[in-house]
Every structure is written in structure tokens, then in C-alpha cells.
Design a protein around this motif. Structure first.
Motif, mmCIF file in Angstrom:
data_model
loop_
_atom_site.group_PDB
_atom_site.id
_atom_site.type_symbol
_atom_site.label_atom_id
_atom_site.label_comp_id
_atom_site.label_asym_id
_atom_site.label_seq_id
_atom_site.Cartn_x
_atom_site.Cartn_y
_atom_site.Cartn_z
ATOM 1 N N LEU A 196 0.825 -1.209 0.000
ATOM 2 C CA LEU A 196 0.000 0.000 0.000
ATOM 3 C C LEU A 196 0.859 1.258 0.000
ATOM 4 O O LEU A 196 0.622 2.193 -0.771
ATOM 5 N N TYR A 197 1.872 1.293 0.863
ATOM 6 C CA TYR A 197 2.571 2.553 1.091
ATOM 7 C C TYR A 197 3.776 2.791 0.188
ATOM 8 O O TYR A 197 4.156 3.938 -0.030
ATOM 9 N N HIS A 199 -5.909 8.543 -9.316
ATOM 10 C CA HIS A 199 -7.176 7.993 -9.809
ATOM 11 C C HIS A 199 -7.469 8.442 -11.245
ATOM 12 O O HIS A 199 -7.979 7.645 -12.050
ATOM 13 N N LEU A 256 -4.192 -2.357 -10.629
ATOM 14 C CA LEU A 256 -5.398 -1.559 -10.391
ATOM 15 C C LEU A 256 -5.708 -1.396 -8.908
ATOM 16 O O LEU A 256 -6.035 -0.305 -8.434
ATOM 17 N N THR A 257 -5.598 -2.502 -8.157
ATOM 18 C CA THR A 257 -5.903 -2.437 -6.729
ATOM 19 C C THR A 257 -5.022 -1.409 -6.028
ATOM 20 O O THR A 257 -5.509 -0.582 -5.247
ATOM 21 N N ILE A 263 -6.135 2.153 -6.939
ATOM 22 C CA ILE A 263 -7.337 2.605 -6.229
ATOM 23 C C ILE A 263 -7.024 2.869 -4.756
ATOM 24 O O ILE A 263 -7.318 3.938 -4.214
ATOM 25 N N LEU A 264 -6.394 1.881 -4.098
ATOM 26 C CA LEU A 264 -6.195 1.992 -2.645
ATOM 27 C C LEU A 264 -5.167 3.054 -2.253
ATOM 28 O O LEU A 264 -5.332 3.720 -1.228
ATOM 29 N N ASP A 307 -7.009 6.214 -2.415
ATOM 30 C CA ASP A 307 -7.935 6.323 -1.282
ATOM 31 C C ASP A 307 -7.203 6.708 -0.002
ATOM 32 O O ASP A 307 -7.608 7.624 0.721
ATOM 33 N N VAL A 308 -6.134 6.002 0.291
ATOM 34 C CA VAL A 308 -5.467 6.248 1.560
ATOM 35 C C VAL A 308 -4.785 7.624 1.540
ATOM 36 O O VAL A 308 -4.734 8.321 2.551
ATOM 37 N N SER A 333 -5.941 10.258 0.089
ATOM 38 C CA SER A 333 -6.961 11.282 0.345
ATOM 39 C C SER A 333 -7.265 11.359 1.842
ATOM 40 O O SER A 333 -7.543 12.436 2.372
#
Lengths: 321, 321
Positions: B28-29, B79, B101-102, B105-106, B109-110, B112
Motif C-alpha cells: 500500500l505505502y 485515480h 489496479l488495486t 485505487i487503494l 484512497d489512503v 486522500s
């Protein structure tokens, strides 16, 4: 103080009137409206309101918090459905399936901003509430990422699984309760007990969901039994069977993940039973449930005020009250 | 008071030290860190800081606002790149291209949510600042949706186009200036003038970008000339040529959109010139630029305090100072 049903219907009313998304661009807002009307149980906003009512009658702040939380929850569902490539949710088309990838991404994005716009209306302790909410929202994203990561891994430990469902599901329920409490004037200690209640409730509920998918009556679970097994989901049962099983069980489990027919369901259920994963799962549900009720017990308000939260938890955890 | 270069480098330092995203989940990061380090001009945070310095020395609130805005901006880019199917940004891989893609998106999201977490640290006028930010953020989503919608339409009016670029690009610059001003203690009137300055500056800059893509030197624009024409983008020039052109010009434009070779570039440039779309575009840039400078002029602080904002706008709009 209000019951679950009273709060759900009051919430639906407020939610509908507070959220007349603009008409245009229709391509952006029509799917938002669609998704919010296909429902959901509204558990999060309702427990937020119930937690508030432990301390004070419902205030505008409580309603804004409840609506912000529900909007945020729906935003995560819309984006999760894209990542999970899910065509259906609650037997209705998902946003990306119905309106395309762009709509799925943007509806989610704009809904998350509308969530924050609800929170921005909160008058008391806004900064504190926002920090709590943000911490939780970040954890929810991390939980979703772990879920995606684990799908690609062969082995996931039970601890890792519990961490993932805690982040993905439980912390938002916990946050809903804590926010409701704080906005009602709860002490930090009571707010934390409410948080712990929600967190354990969420974990217990998710583990029970894993159990019922395998061993519940299809009537009760409202979906095909064994769905998780067919989808090769690494649930608590699966991971525990792997942990407890012999090499032969593991080999059979691996073999079953390669088969795509329904005939594998009884085989896997058998392994769940033989390895004792079924009993371990029930014990885990019981243990997290007990922790949840203990935390609720420790919230320092008169017991009769906690009745509605207690009833709701009992209902969700299929306990006799 | 600080110059653009001073503020950019101070911002980069603060930004890097305020944002040590957690290590895990790495999936994620790591892409979040990657995307933030591939840079960008940091125009939005810097004008926020400059607007603040019109009234008061830089405060923690100003820095939090600047960082929140830059995080939000990067979230929208991540995005948008998915929706635009863009493999590259600033000559580097986009997040979804690089990590899937995941992750795209994530990470968005994170990011934001981290934007909102910066804003939640603001001490003064938090609620007012949040409402302004949310209104703007919603407009940015609406602008992106309009951009997507217009791609599918044959005809888009100039008014619609201006509305789209205003929402998609200009309002966030306007919001950055207004937030900086408000947090510095600007009156509502001065804050609004700053907003108008940013909005017109953003529109002028975008229209100039359209112009330079067709008629600028490739050295100046740092990319292939005619890129918009090759990509069949409905820029101001294209839409104006359609509006002003005869049937024969329109037929030729339609014909060119069906061709995918570079040879169509000179044909389309010719139509832009013959129809007078080129001059109309320059006139529009001039008109929005003038409106921008007039709004800045009307901000009631001594002129010499406005020097850095004036210089930056002149630089962005390629004006002699």
C-alpha cells in the motif's frame, strides 16, 4: 433511548433528506443514489446513535457522525467491489458492473468527500473526532490491502487473519461507537470501552460469518452454503484446518482449491470437522463475543441504558438474550 | 515573505518529514511514496503559503493546509490516471501501471485520507476550512466526471469546456489561495479575491496549455507538439474551430479524428488558423489572465507584499513581468 428498528427508520429518513446529491453530472450522482438505496443494515450509524444515547439525547452532531460513517462505509464497499471484481452486492449490480470502472472509482471518491462534509458539520470536538475517524479510515484501507495481499499468498497465519478482519471490518464499528460516545460527552475511558466492545463484536461477527457459511442453514445465512469454499476463500476455518491438519489434510485442501465443482464442499467440510477447525472457530466466536459483552458491561452507565446495544449485539451474535 | 523557489524547497522538506508513511503494508505505502517523489511543481501548496504570507508569517496551520492540498491533488492524479488509462506521468510509470489496479485505487484512497489528516491538524477556523475544501474536492470530482463524459460526446460547447476545466483544475488552485489567506486572517472579501485570482489563473493556464500544445515550441512545452491533436483531444482550439468553422472544416476535423498518423497534425493546425481558433484561444488566455491580475490587484494589502504571487502568475502565464 431508541431501539434498533426505531433508529434504523429514523436514520433512513434523515439520510435521504440530508443527501439529495446534485442532479448533475448525472453520470456521477445517479450511481451514488442507486448504491445508497440498495440498502444495507445500517449497523454502523445505528450503533453510533445508540452509543450517543447512553449519555445524551440525540444531537445534530450525532446524526452528522452517523451519516458520515455510513457514507464512508458505502464508499469502501464501492471500491472493494471493484478490487474484488464482484458483479453483485446484496443481489444487485455493483456500481462498476452497472456503470463502468470510471463511475465506480469516482462515485466512491465523491462519496468519501460527502462523508467528510457530514463530519465537518460537527460542532463539538471536531478535531478529536476527525483524528479518530482518519486513523480508522486509514486502517480500513490497510485491511483491504492485507485482504488483497493474502489472496495471493498460500499461507496466512490465524493472527494475520484476525488482524486483517479487525482492520477491514471491526475498527469502523468500534469507531462508530466511540464517536457516538464522545459526541455524547463520554469520558475517554468509557469511549475506549465502547471502542473495545465494537472491535470484539466485529471480529466475533466476522468469524461467525465464516462459520455459518460452512455450517449454517442456508435459510439463516441467506446465501448458498459453502460459498466461501467454492470461492477458495481463506477463512478462519480454512486457515485453522491448515494449522491443525496433518500433511494429508493439507494436501487434500490444496487439491480442493484446484477443483471448481460443488462436490468439493462436503470434502472440505469434512476436513474442517476432522481437524477440529469447526470447534476452534466456535470457540473463537465465543471468546470474542465474551470480550465484547465484558467491555460493554464496563461502560459506566446504568445497565438499563445499555439494553438496546446489548440486544443488538445478542441479535448479531445469535445469542439468546 | 518567500519566493517561489524558497517555498518549494521548504515545502519539500516539511512534506518529506511529515509523511513517513508506515512501512506496512508495503504493497500500500511503497507506491504512495513512489508517486509523491516523482514530483510535480507543487504550485498549489506554494500559492497557499504565499497567500498566507500576504497577511501573516507562516504558521503550522498554513503548512498543514499546504500539505493536505498537495496530498489531495496527488490522490486525484493517481485515480485520474486509472480512468485515463495513462501509462506514464512525468515520464514515470503511473501507479496502476506499475503496481496494478488495486494499488492504484487503494493508494489514492489512503492518500486522500492522509490529506484530511493534515487538515484535521488545523487549529483555527477548522470547520470553515473543511467546508471550503470539501466543496472544492467535490467540484474536482465533478470536473473529472465531465471530462470523461465529454470524451464520449461529439459536440461540447466552449462554455461547457470552460466549466469542465474550471472544476477539474482551477478551483483547487483557487481554494489553495483562499485557504492560505483565511488561515492568515484575511477578510472574507480578500479571501474571495484570492479565490478569483486562482480560478482565473487556472483557466488561463489551461487554455495556454491547449495553445502551446499546438503552436508552442517543443522546447518550451517539454513534450511533442500536436500531442493533443494526435490524441483527438477536444481542446479549446478544437472546439472553437468547430464552432467557427464552415461545414467543410468540420468535415475535415471529423475526418482527422479517424486518422491515427502524424500527418494529420499540420492539417488540423491549418484549420485552427483558418477558422481563427488560434487567435480566439490567445484572446481567451489574455482575457482570463487579465481577470486574474485584476483580482490580485484588488486584494487589499500593500502591492509589494503581492510581488511573489504576481511573479509566479507572470511566470506561469509566460508574461513579461
Amino acid at each position: 433511548m431508541h431501539s434498533f428498528n426505531e433508529l434504523v427508520s429514523a436514520f433512513e429518513q434523515r439520510f435521504a433528506s440530508a443527501l439529495p446529491f446534485p442532479q448533475n453530472p448525472t453520470t456521477l450522482y445517479e450511481p451514488c443514489r442507486y448504491f445508497l438505496t440498495i440498502g444495507g443494515k445500517r449497523i454502523r450509524p445505528v450503533v453510533c446513535l445508540m452509543a450517543h444515547e447512553l449519555f445524551e439525547p440525540l444531537s445534530n452532531d450525532a446524526w452528522h457522525a452517523a451519516m458520515g460513517i455510513e457514507l464512508f462505509h458505502n464508499f469502501t464497499l464501492i471500491h472493494d467491489d471493484i478490487m474484488d471484481k464482484a458483479p453483485l452486492r446484496r443481489n444487485m449490480s455493483t456500481v462498476h458492473e452497472r456503470n463502468g470502472l470510471t463511475a465506480g472509482i469516482l462515485c466512491g471518491d465523491v462519496m468519501s468527500i460527502y462523508a467528510y462534509e457530514q463530519l465537518a458539520n460537527i460542532n463539538h470536538s471536531l478535531s478529536q473526532v476527525l483524528h479518530l475517524f482518519n486513523t480508522t479510515a486509514i486502517e480500513v484501507c490497510e485491511g483491504q490491502q492485507l485482504d488483497m495481499d493474502y489472496e495471493k499468498r498460500n499461507i496466512v497465519s490465524i493472527d494475520e487473519y484476525i488482524e486483517m478482519i479487525t482492520l477491514k471490518t471491526s475498527v469502523l464499528i468500534a469507531c462508530s461507537l466511540k464517536m457516538g460516545g464522545l459526541l455524547g460527552g463520554a469520558s475517554e475511558g468509557n469511549a475506549q470501552k465502547l471502542y473495545d466492545f465494537g472491535k470484539n463484536l466485529g471480529i466475533a461477527f466476522q468469524l461467525q460469518d465464516d462459520y455459518l457459511d460452512a455450517f449454517g442453514s442456508s435459510e439463516r445465512i441467506g446465501k448458498q452454503r459453502g460459498g466461501d469454499i467454492l470461492a477458495n476463500k481463506k477463512t478462519y476455518l480454512w486457515l485453522k484446518a491448515w494449522e491443525l491438519g496433518k500433511d494429508s489434510h493439507r494436501a487434500e485442501l490444496v487439491d480442493c482449491t484446484k477443483r471448481n465443482d460443488e462436490s468439493k464442499v462436503p470434502t472440505v467440510l469434512d476436513i474442517f470437522r476432522t481437524t477440529g477447525a469447526d470447534l476452534a472457530c466456535r470457540a473463537a466466536v465465543e471468546s470474542y463475543s465474551t470480550a465484547a459483552f465484558n467491555s460493554l458491561e464496563e461502560v459506566a452507565v446504568m445497565s438499563n441504558r445499555k439494553k438496546h446495544l446489548h440486544d443488538l449485539a445478542s441479535y448479531l451474535l445469535l445469542r439468546d438474550q
